[in-house]
Write a protein that holds these residues in place. Structure first.
Motif, PDB file in Angstrom:
ATOM      1  N   ILE A   7      31.501   1.257  60.894  1.00 53.61           N
ATOM      2  CA  ILE A   7      31.398   0.792  59.511  1.00 53.61           C
ATOM      3  C   ILE A   7      32.625  -0.056  59.211  1.00 53.61           C
ATOM      4  O   ILE A   7      33.748   0.335  59.542  1.00 53.61           O
ATOM      5  N   MET A   9      34.844  -1.715  56.150  1.00 51.04           N
ATOM      6  CA  MET A   9      35.094  -1.567  54.717  1.00 51.04           C
ATOM      7  C   MET A   9      35.991  -2.704  54.240  1.00 51.04           C
ATOM      8  O   MET A   9      36.988  -3.028  54.880  1.00 51.04           O
ATOM      9  N   PHE A  21      39.104   3.513  48.834  1.00 53.91           N
ATOM     10  CA  PHE A  21      38.400   3.125  50.059  1.00 53.91           C
ATOM     11  C   PHE A  21      38.923   3.936  51.246  1.00 53.91           C
ATOM     12  O   PHE A  21      38.143   4.358  52.108  1.00 53.91           O
ATOM     13  N   CYS A 124      27.058  -0.890  58.822  1.00 55.53           N
ATOM     14  CA  CYS A 124      27.055  -1.510  57.496  1.00 55.53           C
ATOM     15  C   CYS A 124      28.446  -2.010  57.149  1.00 55.53           C
ATOM     16  O   CYS A 124      29.428  -1.689  57.805  1.00 55.53           O
ATOM     17  N   VAL A 126      30.827  -1.892  53.834  1.00 55.34           N
ATOM     18  CA  VAL A 126      31.035  -1.317  52.504  1.00 55.34           C
ATOM     19  C   VAL A 126      32.032  -2.240  51.828  1.00 55.34           C
ATOM     20  O   VAL A 126      33.189  -2.322  52.231  1.00 55.34           O
ATOM     21  N   SER A 127      31.558  -2.965  50.830  1.00 50.35           N
ATOM     22  CA  SER A 127      32.436  -3.943  50.184  1.00 50.35           C
ATOM     23  C   SER A 127      32.688  -3.575  48.738  1.00 50.35           C
ATOM     24  O   SER A 127      31.919  -2.849  48.117  1.00 50.35           O
ATOM     25  N   GLU A 145      24.771  -4.183  53.644  1.00 52.00           N
ATOM     26  CA  GLU A 145      25.938  -4.143  52.779  1.00 52.00           C
ATOM     27  C   GLU A 145      25.749  -3.054  51.755  1.00 52.00           C
ATOM     28  O   GLU A 145      24.676  -2.919  51.164  1.00 52.00           O
ATOM     29  N   LEU A 146      26.758  -2.267  51.564  1.00 55.93           N
ATOM     30  CA  LEU A 146      26.804  -1.284  50.496  1.00 55.93           C
ATOM     31  C   LEU A 146      27.932  -1.707  49.578  1.00 55.93           C
ATOM     32  O   LEU A 146      29.033  -2.003  50.031  1.00 55.93           O
ATOM     33  N   ASP A 148      30.598  -0.886  46.641  1.00 58.12           N
ATOM     34  CA  ASP A 148      31.275   0.215  45.975  1.00 58.12           C
ATOM     35  C   ASP A 148      31.525  -0.159  44.521  1.00 58.12           C
ATOM     36  O   ASP A 148      32.177  -1.155  44.223  1.00 58.12           O
TER      37      ASP A 148
END
Length: 166
Positions: A7, A9, A21, A124, A126-127, A145-146, A148
């Protein structure tokens, strides 16, 4: 570890985003064993590195990696080494948000390097919600993309406890 998920981030450049994060990365790593790469500007990575060193659980943090994304604040009309909201007056924060689009190309290169090394894209990205460009990046690199929206938890708590929106 062969076949282990990865992942990436991408936190916004503020302590109030970097530390959550890192906490999220630790939770994900603890529960899944996935490799996590947190990517940010050089000075923010130095900050995260010092934070990890001072609060480290070496077994937990061994699969949390930090990656530097090149960023020159003066290219965007910001003061030299202005890589975090703490380095700027309030009047310049919006300029830092706008300048954060400059992280797209280095993030793209980072993910291409991960793909080359691992033979597949990260599970993925995580942005942070301020990185609207991350959705296109994820799509172009065949990953998910997830986003936050961490501030909503605080806002919901205010609403519940205080009875109004923040």
């Amino acid at each position: 570890m062969e076949g282990q998920e990865h992942i990436v981030m991408l936190p916004f450049m503020a302590q109030g985003h970097l530390i959550p994060f890192l906490a999220l990365a630790r939770k994900i790593q603890q529960r899944t064993g996935f490799t996590i790469t947190i990517a940010s500007t050089t000075l923010n990575i130095q900050y995260l590195s010092a934070t990890i060193a001072s609060t480290s659980n070496s077994q937990l943090d061994s699969n949390i990696h930090l990656a530097e994304l090149s960023f020159c604040s003066t290219d965007y009309g910001l003061p030299p080494n202005a890589e975090n909201t703490e380095d700027l007056p309030l009047s310049k924060i919006a300029d830092l948000v706008a300048a954060s689009t400059g992280l797209e190309a280095p993030a793209h290169r980072l993910i291409l390097d991960i793909i080359a090394k691992e033979g597949r894209p990260p599970l993925c990205i995580v942005s942070d919600m301020y990185f609207g460009w991350a959705a296109n990046l994820a799509n172009n690199l065949s990953t998910k993309e997830l986003i936050d929206f961490g501030f909503k938890c605080f806002k919901a708590t205010c609403r519940k406890r205080v009875g109004h929106t923040c």
